[in-house]
Scaffold this motif. Structure first.
Motif, mmCIF file in Angstrom:
data_model
loop_
_atom_site.group_PDB
_atom_site.id
_atom_site.type_symbol
_atom_site.label_atom_id
_atom_site.label_comp_id
_atom_site.label_asym_id
_atom_site.label_seq_id
_atom_site.Cartn_x
_atom_site.Cartn_y
_atom_site.Cartn_z
ATOM 1 N N VAL A 93 -28.945 15.232 -13.827
ATOM 2 C CA VAL A 93 -29.954 14.614 -13.065
ATOM 3 C C VAL A 93 -29.658 13.135 -12.416
ATOM 4 C CG1 VAL A 93 -32.733 14.163 -12.706
ATOM 5 C CG2 VAL A 93 -31.842 16.211 -14.055
ATOM 6 N N TYR A 94 -29.583 12.990 -11.015
ATOM 7 C CA TYR A 94 -29.050 11.821 -10.555
ATOM 8 C C TYR A 94 -29.898 11.469 -9.406
ATOM 9 C CZ TYR A 94 -24.780 12.388 -13.127
ATOM 10 O OH TYR A 94 -23.695 12.597 -14.221
ATOM 11 N N GLU A 95 -30.051 10.098 -9.362
ATOM 12 C CA GLU A 95 -30.981 9.618 -8.319
ATOM 13 C C GLU A 95 -30.195 8.671 -7.402
ATOM 14 O OE1 GLU A 95 -34.289 7.672 -10.200
ATOM 15 O OE2 GLU A 95 -34.514 6.166 -8.455
ATOM 16 N N ILE A 96 -30.577 8.904 -6.022
ATOM 17 C CA ILE A 96 -29.966 7.830 -5.124
ATOM 18 C C ILE A 96 -31.134 7.291 -4.584
ATOM 19 C CG2 ILE A 96 -28.857 7.423 -2.879
ATOM 20 C CD1 ILE A 96 -26.898 9.822 -3.394
ATOM 21 N N ASP A 97 -31.156 5.889 -4.566
ATOM 22 C CA ASP A 97 -32.221 5.031 -3.888
ATOM 23 C C ASP A 97 -31.200 4.221 -2.618
ATOM 24 O OD1 ASP A 97 -32.774 5.339 -6.462
ATOM 25 O OD2 ASP A 97 -34.471 3.999 -6.300
ATOM 26 N N LYS A 98 -32.086 4.170 -1.668
ATOM 27 C CA LYS A 98 -31.715 3.687 -0.131
ATOM 28 C C LYS A 98 -33.071 2.654 0.191
ATOM 29 C CE LYS A 98 -31.383 2.820 4.454
ATOM 30 N NZ LYS A 98 -32.286 2.915 5.355
ATOM 31 N N ASN A 99 -32.655 1.317 0.158
ATOM 32 C CA ASN A 99 -33.992 0.558 0.481
ATOM 33 C C ASN A 99 -35.209 1.019 -0.180
ATOM 34 O OD1 ASN A 99 -32.248 -0.961 1.746
ATOM 35 N ND2 ASN A 99 -32.626 -0.238 3.850
ATOM 36 N N ASP A 100 -35.167 1.155 -1.445
ATOM 37 C CA ASP A 100 -36.300 1.510 -2.304
ATOM 38 C C ASP A 100 -37.068 2.674 -1.937
ATOM 39 O OD1 ASP A 100 -36.305 -0.786 -3.823
ATOM 40 O OD2 ASP A 100 -37.090 -1.938 -1.859
ATOM 41 N N LYS A 101 -36.293 3.651 -1.352
ATOM 42 C CA LYS A 101 -36.647 5.229 -0.982
ATOM 43 C C LYS A 101 -35.725 5.992 -1.836
ATOM 44 C CE LYS A 101 -39.188 4.548 3.212
ATOM 45 N NZ LYS A 101 -39.440 5.009 4.792
ATOM 46 N N PHE A 102 -36.308 6.990 -2.585
ATOM 47 C CA PHE A 102 -35.256 7.796 -3.310
ATOM 48 C C PHE A 102 -35.169 9.383 -3.528
ATOM 49 C CE2 PHE A 102 -38.752 7.745 -5.939
ATOM 50 C CZ PHE A 102 -38.968 8.742 -6.834
ATOM 51 N N VAL A 103 -34.358 10.056 -3.582
ATOM 52 C CA VAL A 103 -34.212 11.495 -3.845
ATOM 53 C C VAL A 103 -33.483 11.726 -5.240
ATOM 54 C CG1 VAL A 103 -34.461 12.144 -1.364
ATOM 55 C CG2 VAL A 103 -32.014 11.459 -2.501
ATOM 56 N N LEU A 104 -33.848 13.162 -5.767
ATOM 57 C CA LEU A 104 -33.211 13.284 -7.081
ATOM 58 C C LEU A 104 -32.151 14.613 -6.720
ATOM 59 C CD1 LEU A 104 -36.326 13.170 -9.343
ATOM 60 C CD2 LEU A 104 -34.462 11.591 -9.183
ATOM 61 N N PHE A 105 -31.333 14.585 -7.520
ATOM 62 C CA PHE A 105 -30.473 15.690 -7.487
ATOM 63 C C PHE A 105 -30.146 16.263 -8.945
ATOM 64 C CE2 PHE A 105 -29.380 12.658 -4.259
ATOM 65 C CZ PHE A 105 -29.229 13.423 -3.145
ATOM 66 N N ARG A 106 -30.557 17.790 -8.979
ATOM 67 C CA ARG A 106 -30.525 18.276 -10.308
ATOM 68 C C ARG A 106 -29.443 19.242 -10.532
ATOM 69 N NH1 ARG A 106 -35.879 17.653 -8.227
ATOM 70 N NH2 ARG A 106 -37.153 16.496 -9.426
ATOM 71 N N SER A 107 -29.321 19.711 -11.856
ATOM 72 C CA SER A 107 -28.483 20.753 -12.416
ATOM 73 C C SER A 107 -27.007 20.347 -11.934
ATOM 74 C CB SER A 107 -28.852 22.109 -11.758
ATOM 75 O OG SER A 107 -30.160 22.284 -12.203
ATOM 76 N N LEU A 108 -26.619 19.162 -11.946
ATOM 77 C CA LEU A 108 -25.328 18.478 -12.111
ATOM 78 C C LEU A 108 -24.437 18.526 -13.262
ATOM 79 C CD1 LEU A 108 -25.726 16.396 -9.033
ATOM 80 C CD2 LEU A 108 -24.482 18.449 -8.877
ATOM 81 N N GLY A 109 -23.521 19.467 -13.682
ATOM 82 C CA GLY A 109 -22.768 19.349 -14.815
ATOM 83 C C GLY A 109 -22.212 18.086 -15.160
ATOM 84 N N ASP A 110 -22.680 17.317 -16.301
ATOM 85 C CA ASP A 110 -22.004 16.136 -16.723
ATOM 86 C C ASP A 110 -21.854 16.203 -18.384
ATOM 87 O OD1 ASP A 110 -24.523 15.341 -17.993
ATOM 88 O OD2 ASP A 110 -24.724 14.076 -15.690
ATOM 89 N N TYR A 111 -21.186 15.708 -19.148
ATOM 90 C CA TYR A 111 -20.921 15.950 -20.602
ATOM 91 C C TYR A 111 -20.732 14.693 -21.050
ATOM 92 C CZ TYR A 111 -19.375 20.217 -18.248
ATOM 93 O OH TYR A 111 -19.479 21.326 -17.162
ATOM 94 N N PRO A 112 -21.338 14.701 -22.566
ATOM 95 C CA PRO A 112 -21.151 13.495 -23.384
ATOM 96 C C PRO A 112 -19.826 13.003 -24.013
ATOM 97 C CG PRO A 112 -22.286 15.087 -24.409
ATOM 98 C CD PRO A 112 -22.045 15.792 -23.164
ATOM 99 N N ASN A 113 -19.271 11.941 -24.005
ATOM 100 C CA ASN A 113 -18.287 11.640 -24.758
ATOM 101 C C ASN A 113 -17.078 12.145 -24.105
ATOM 102 O OD1 ASN A 113 -19.278 10.003 -26.807
ATOM 103 N ND2 ASN A 113 -20.025 11.874 -27.933
ATOM 104 N N GLN A 114 -17.220 12.273 -22.838
ATOM 105 C CA GLN A 114 -15.857 12.601 -22.104
ATOM 106 C C GLN A 114 -16.134 12.013 -20.661
ATOM 107 O OE1 GLN A 114 -15.862 16.895 -21.998
ATOM 108 N NE2 GLN A 114 -15.896 16.787 -19.728
ATOM 109 N N TRP A 115 -14.999 11.753 -19.944
ATOM 110 C CA TRP A 115 -15.149 11.164 -18.418
ATOM 111 C C TRP A 115 -15.628 12.143 -17.507
ATOM 112 C CZ3 TRP A 115 -14.623 6.310 -18.097
ATOM 113 C CH2 TRP A 115 -13.850 5.590 -18.800
ATOM 114 N N ASN A 116 -16.628 11.663 -16.907
ATOM 115 C CA ASN A 116 -17.195 12.352 -15.802
ATOM 116 C C ASN A 116 -17.060 11.578 -14.368
ATOM 117 O OD1 ASN A 116 -19.369 14.115 -17.148
ATOM 118 N ND2 ASN A 116 -19.329 12.399 -18.379
ATOM 119 N N SER A 117 -16.732 12.157 -13.573
ATOM 120 C CA SER A 117 -16.365 11.605 -12.170
ATOM 121 C C SER A 117 -17.555 11.915 -11.100
ATOM 122 C CB SER A 117 -15.236 12.437 -11.235
ATOM 123 O OG SER A 117 -14.088 12.070 -12.227
#
Length: 231
Positions: A93-117
């Motif tokens: 789950v990732y968030e982008i804020d632009k001048n204090d307004k934000f949107v969320l992006f869900r279900s994006l695969g990332d993994y612990p203890n490895q490089w994520n781009s």
């Protein structure tokens, strides 16, 4: 703006001036290591330009085992502590804020203890923002078409700015490693982002705002520059 805020802005401007006089470093094959949770340790990045932004692309790689929220890239201006913020709310789950307004992006695969781009984009013409994680792109969502991102930037890794240049919360701090950090004043095309995501093929152009291969930076607190590990 009160006296304390004016002094803070002047101190940041002085920091940027002194850093701009320093020799830029090529950090190819290197990484920033943030070894522990804190409300102090961070890296200040000095941009190659400070003009108003009508579009943004930020790309970076991170390695962490945290499951809590953490700041990946914090770009503040005197008018907005979240001029452009890339924030990981939870796994996938990732968030982008632009001048204090934000949107969320869900279900994006990332993994612990490895490089994520990760790459994040925003365009003022459409107000559209998008996130890419490990070659997977999110749906496109609107933040705001109103207003550029303007003013002398304060760009910080490792902490999330709740005020211009400071007011950190260790519960939002980054713990782990970061590398290959770039920022552009445009939205990269899908093929260009795909080149970044494929680590065996370098992207076509280096970031014209932040360039990992020619970087002005200042370390504050317990942060280490090390050779990049493979995982």
């Amino acid at each position: 703006m009160g006296g304390c805020e004016v002094m803070k802005v002047l101190a940041l401007l002085l920091t940027h001036l002194l850093a701009s006089l320093a020799e830029k470093q090529d950090l190819s094959g290197k990484m920033f290591t943030f070894p522990e949770e804190s409300d102090t340790a961070h890296v200040i990045l000095v941009p190659n330009q400070s003009k108003s932004l009508t579009a943004v692309t930020v790309c970076l790689r991170f390695f962490s085992d945290l499951t809590r929220a953490q700041s990946l890239f914090s770009f503040a201006t005197p008018a907005s502590s979240n001029g452009f913020l890339l924030y990981k709310q939870a796994n996938g789950v990732y968030e982008i804020d632009k001048n204090d307004k934000f949107v969320l992006f869900r279900s994006l695969g990332d993994y612990p203890n490895q490089w994520n781009s990760v790459c994040a984009t925003w365009n003022s013409q459409t107000g559209i923002a998008q996130v890419w994680v490990n070659r997977k792109q999110s749906t496109r969502k609107g933040i705001s078409q109103v207003g550029d991102i303007s003013g002398t930037p304060s760009i910080i890794l490792g902490q999330e700015q709740d005020s211009y240049g400071g007011k950190f919360d260790k519960a939002q701090s980054f713990v782990g490693m970061q590398t290959d950090i770039y920022m552009w004043d445009s939205v990269l095309s899908d093929p260009e982002i795909a080149l970044y995501m494929n680590r065996t093929i370098p992207q076509k152009t280096d970031g014209n705002v932040i360039n990992w291969k020619s970087l002005d930076f200042t370390i504050k607190g317990y942060v280490i520059v090390e050779n990049q590990i493979n995982a």
